[in-house]
Design a protein around this motif. Structure first.
Motif, PDB file in Angstrom:
ATOM      1  N   LYS A 199       0.834  -1.195   0.000  1.00 23.96           N
ATOM      2  CA  LYS A 199       0.000   0.000   0.000  1.00 23.96           C
ATOM      3  C   LYS A 199       0.873   1.251   0.000  1.00 23.96           C
ATOM      4  O   LYS A 199       2.044   1.195   0.358  1.00 23.96           O
ATOM      5  N   VAL A 200       0.279   2.361  -0.397  1.00 22.97           N
ATOM      6  CA  VAL A 200       0.929   3.667  -0.334  1.00 22.97           C
ATOM      7  C   VAL A 200       0.022   4.550   0.505  1.00 22.97           C
ATOM      8  O   VAL A 200      -1.200   4.539   0.323  1.00 22.97           O
ATOM      9  N   SER A 201       0.601   5.331   1.408  1.00 20.97           N
ATOM     10  CA  SER A 201      -0.230   6.181   2.259  1.00 20.97           C
ATOM     11  C   SER A 201      -1.014   7.171   1.399  1.00 20.97           C
ATOM     12  O   SER A 201      -0.554   7.617   0.347  1.00 20.97           O
ATOM     13  N   SER A 202      -2.194   7.498   1.856  1.00 24.66           N
ATOM     14  CA  SER A 202      -3.085   8.354   1.068  1.00 24.66           C
ATOM     15  C   SER A 202      -2.493   9.734   0.825  1.00 24.66           C
ATOM     16  O   SER A 202      -2.728  10.327  -0.231  1.00 24.66           O
ATOM     17  N   ASP A 203      -1.689  10.257   1.766  1.00 23.22           N
ATOM     18  CA  ASP A 203      -1.083  11.568   1.526  1.00 23.22           C
ATOM     19  C   ASP A 203      -0.063  11.503   0.398  1.00 23.22           C
ATOM     20  O   ASP A 203       0.010  12.406  -0.434  1.00 23.22           O
ATOM     21  N   LEU A 204       0.715  10.421   0.318  1.00 22.73           N
ATOM     22  CA  LEU A 204       1.659  10.273  -0.788  1.00 22.73           C
ATOM     23  C   LEU A 204       0.930  10.050  -2.100  1.00 22.73           C
ATOM     24  O   LEU A 204       1.337  10.586  -3.142  1.00 22.73           O
ATOM     25  N   LEU A 205      -0.134   9.295  -2.070  1.00 24.34           N
ATOM     26  CA  LEU A 205      -0.916   9.056  -3.281  1.00 24.34           C
ATOM     27  C   LEU A 205      -1.472  10.367  -3.837  1.00 24.34           C
ATOM     28  O   LEU A 205      -1.429  10.602  -5.045  1.00 24.34           O
ATOM     29  N   GLN A 206      -1.943  11.244  -2.964  1.00 29.62           N
ATOM     30  CA  GLN A 206      -2.453  12.549  -3.413  1.00 29.62           C
ATOM     31  C   GLN A 206      -1.350  13.382  -4.054  1.00 29.62           C
ATOM     32  O   GLN A 206      -1.578  14.053  -5.061  1.00 29.62           O
ATOM     33  N   ILE A 207      -0.153  13.342  -3.481  1.00 29.75           N
ATOM     34  CA  ILE A 207       0.975  14.090  -4.044  1.00 29.75           C
ATOM     35  C   ILE A 207       1.303  13.570  -5.442  1.00 29.75           C
ATOM     36  O   ILE A 207       1.482  14.340  -6.384  1.00 29.75           O
ATOM     37  N   ILE A 208       1.366  12.261  -5.580  1.00 27.95           N
ATOM     38  CA  ILE A 208       1.682  11.643  -6.869  1.00 27.95           C
ATOM     39  C   ILE A 208       0.589  11.948  -7.888  1.00 27.95           C
ATOM     40  O   ILE A 208       0.879  12.245  -9.053  1.00 27.95           O
TER      41      ILE A 208
END
Length: 117
Positions: A74-83
């Motif tokens: 999984k990838v944390s939701s904050d990192l996913l938003q940045i990407i």
């Protein structure tokens, strides 16, 4: 590479040897899941839990949440938003960094953190 479940079990059991409040039942209660569910996760009989539960588990075990999320696929939701804001740019950056040794990546992180770049 060690599985998510076996890593969690190994860490929890190591902590239990020092602190009896780290039993499977008590850790399960702390993170808001049934002991049977956590047992199945630890034995790799069920996939890792949600992002929120993995983060709670990291806190309970004194582990890095990003590391456990990565182990859980999984990838944390904050990192996913940045990407998601700049997907092509971050995809290229990550592909370039894939070839670099850890010390080179840490150097880049320090430069960005210090604003010295």
């Amino acid at each position: 590479m060690q599985t998510f479940g076996s890593y969690i079990r190994e860490r929890r059991e190591a902590l239990t040897a020092e602190d009896k409040t780290m039993s499977l039942r008590q850790v399960a209660m702390r993170i808001g899941v049934e002991p049977a569910f956590l047992s199945k996760v630890e034995r790799d009989l069920t996939p890792p839990p949600s992002e929120a539960k993995v983060i709670a588990l990291a806190e309970a075990l004194g582990e890095n949440p990003d590391m456990l999320l990565a182990m859980a696929g999984k990838v944390s939701s904050d990192l996913l938003q940045i990407i998601q804001k700049r997907p092509q740019l971050f995809a290229e950056l990550l592909r370039q960094l894939k070839q670099q040794p850890d010390h080179a990546i840490l150097n880049i992180v320090r430069q960005v953190t210090d604003g010295d770049w």
